[in-house]
Design a protein around this motif. Structure first.
Motif, PDB file in Angstrom:
ATOM      1  N   UNK B  41      47.519  33.081  36.010  1.00  0.00           N
ATOM      2  CA  UNK B  41      47.784  34.511  36.133  1.00  0.00           C
ATOM      3  C   UNK B  41      49.200  34.781  36.623  1.00  0.00           C
ATOM      4  N   UNK B  42      49.967  33.718  36.877  1.00  0.00           N
ATOM      5  CA  UNK B  42      51.298  33.934  37.446  1.00  0.00           C
ATOM      6  C   UNK B  42      52.276  34.356  36.353  1.00  0.00           C
ATOM      7  N   UNK B 120      39.213  37.014  38.711  1.00  0.00           N
ATOM      8  CA  UNK B 120      40.392  37.699  39.267  1.00  0.00           C
ATOM      9  C   UNK B 120      40.750  38.898  38.406  1.00  0.00           C
ATOM     10  N   UNK B 121      40.622  38.725  37.068  1.00  0.00           N
ATOM     11  CA  UNK B 121      40.949  39.827  36.156  1.00  0.00           C
ATOM     12  C   UNK B 121      39.930  40.956  36.262  1.00  0.00           C
ATOM     13  N   UNK B 122      38.732  40.629  36.731  1.00  0.00           N
ATOM     14  CA  UNK B 122      37.676  41.629  36.813  1.00  0.00           C
ATOM     15  C   UNK B 122      37.797  42.555  38.011  1.00  0.00           C
ATOM     16  N   UNK B 123      38.735  42.244  38.916  1.00  0.00           N
ATOM     17  CA  UNK B 123      38.888  43.081  40.109  1.00  0.00           C
ATOM     18  C   UNK B 123      39.547  44.401  39.726  1.00  0.00           C
ATOM     19  N   UNK B 152      32.563  37.051  44.265  1.00  0.00           N
ATOM     20  CA  UNK B 152      31.326  37.678  43.852  1.00  0.00           C
ATOM     21  C   UNK B 152      31.197  37.652  42.328  1.00  0.00           C
ATOM     22  N   UNK B 153      32.296  37.984  41.654  1.00  0.00           N
ATOM     23  CA  UNK B 153      32.253  38.029  40.190  1.00  0.00           C
ATOM     24  C   UNK B 153      32.120  36.631  39.583  1.00  0.00           C
TER      25      UNK B 153
END
Lengths: 228, 231
Positions: B41-42, B120-123, B152-153
């Motif tokens: 994701x960087x 992380x993308x789902x946040x 959690x996701x």
């Protein structure tokens, strides 16, 4: 630490012999396992408990235990049973290739049945109701509506399973089969050059996985050409 | 049945080895997964390239072959280095337990990078912006917001990885780690009851899998406890 390139070239013919065995095992296990999975999923979604419960148990066992252990039960374990060793089945179960195929097929069937079940559950219930309203029988609905859509929905998960099976074929080398991994282990035992040989074997698997992945992507695109 | 009871102590010891291997690998998997997901994701193209390459390699190569590469590869390298000090040394290796734990963690870790990345993308972006607006530092945003939300996701996917991890621990018997499969192999040479012994191994794995499934259900329930009232 030297990297001996000529060793790779020398061992290529033997690795290709192994590739042939890997491919045979792979294709046979995948096709037979998938066929068995279709029968299993039909039993699994049945409302009759005497059909669905045994399949649930079967899937639970095969998904909850390592393939290596299943393979050892079949290859090393079954000869303990008198009726296997003395009966007509012994012609098959004394062959390591048959045992590896058998273990992989049962395993593929369990995982794939669960994938197909997910696909079937994902089919929009409105479509099924519409087919019923049109007067289609349960079998017709399943064959013409549910199954094709379920197959499409299952494809992404199924392609992952296809790669997993490819990787699982490497375990066949533990029961004296000379697939790619088996040949590589033998050459390494002779030359003690693990990097050169194991990495060549790894590249063979990577290429196979790449071919499979692209093939499925192609199929996926073809199947969903009406959508979007 | 008597055979199983005769070997129950050894099976118990083998199960302990498997469980230790599981937890050691699990720690490494979390490290690989978080590092890989962060790299993917960087903004750095190099970091993304390395992480993606790592994922492709570790997911495309059979677990078993990777284990052989890690164990025998490291053994040859170590032996060569040791010989340059002392030509008398014949063979030197990383303890099979650690080589096994490392190899398995690479495979499952590669899968975990994808799960963590998706999580992380789902946040919700708004939450991150709100946290920044409140003046939280980047580290605080990561530690107090992203990580707990991501966790959690990622739970359902991560539960599946744990099951794969457990099953992969069976492989290490091939490089001589004394897990339950190794125990069964030894027992078989003595009592010639391979079917009984290997079936016992299968049922131990089945029991451990069940423990993982139940534990994950409980953790998931705990993670969503704030929604309990709404449901």
């Amino acid at each position: 630490m030297t990297f001996d390139g000529s060793l790779i070239i020398d061992s290529l013919p033997r690795l290709m012999d192994g590739l042939w065995i890997t491919l045979r095992l792979y294709v046979l296990a995948l096709t037979c396992g998938t066929t068995l999975a279709i029968a299993l999923v039909l039993m699994r979604i049945s409302s009759k408990k005497y059909l669905s419960w045994p399949v649930m148990g079967y899937i639970y066992f095969f998904r909850g235990t390592p393939i290596l252990v299943q393979l050892f039960i079949i290859y090393y374990g079954l000869p303990q049973l008198e009726f296997i060793r003395t009966g007509p089945l012994w012609t098959f179960f004394r062959e390591p290739f048959f045992c590896a195929w058998f273990a992989l097929t049962l395993n593929v069937a369990a995982y794939t049945a669960e994938i197909f079940r997910g696909g079937i559950l994902g089919v929009n219930s409105g479509l099924v109701e519409a087919s019923k309203a049109l007067g289609m029988t349960y079998t017709q609905t399943f064959r013409k509506v549910t199954a094709p859509i379920a197959f499409k929905l299952s494809l992404p998960a199924y392609s992952n399973e296809m790669i997993s099976v490819l990787k699982a074929t490497a375990l066949a080398s533990t029961v004296t089969i000379f697939d790619v991994t088996g040949v590589a282990r033998k050459i390494v035992a002779e030359t003690f050059a693990p990097y050169e040989i194991f990495l060549s074997a790894a590249i063979i698997y990577l290429v196979l996985a790449w071919v499979i992945q692209n093939g499925v992507r192609h199929l996926e695109r073809r199947i969903s050409r009406y959508a979007n | 049945m008597q055979e199983i009871i005769n070997w129950s102590d050894e099976f118990l010891a083998g199960a302990m080895v498997i469980i230790q291997l599981f937890f050691v690998s699990l720690l490494m998997v979390i490290v690989w997964g978080l590092l890989g997901a962060t790299a993917k994701l960087s903004n750095s193209r190099i970091a993304r390239g390395i992480a993606n390459g790592f994922t492709v390699l570790c997911r495309g190569i059979p677990e078993f072959l990777l284990l052989l590469i890690v164990y025998f590869g490291s053994a040859v390298t170590l032996t060569n280095i040791a010989r340059s000090w002392d030509p008398e040394i014949r063979f030197m290796d990383i303890p099979p337990f650690w080589a096994g734990a490392f190899a398995i963690s690479l495979v499952i870790g590669a899968y975990a990078t994808e799960t963590f990345r998706g999580a992380f993308l789902g946040i919700d972006k708004g939450l991150v912006e709100a946290a920044k607006a409140l003046g939280l530092t980047r580290f605080q945003v990561f530690w107090r917001l992203r990580l707990p939300m991501m966790w959690r996701l990622a739970l359902p996917g991560f539960g599946n990885h744990l099951l794969s991890l457990l099953k992969d621990t069976a492989l290490v018997s091939v490089i001589g780690v004394q897990g339950i499969l190794f125990t069964a192999q030894q027992a078989t040479t003595v009592n010639h009851k391979p079917f009984t012994m290997y079936l016992t191994v299968a049922f131990i794995f089945l029991a451990l899998s069940t423990v993982i499934v139940v534990t994950m259900k409980c953790i998931e329930k705990y993670a969503y406890r704030h929604l309990e009232a709404a449901r």
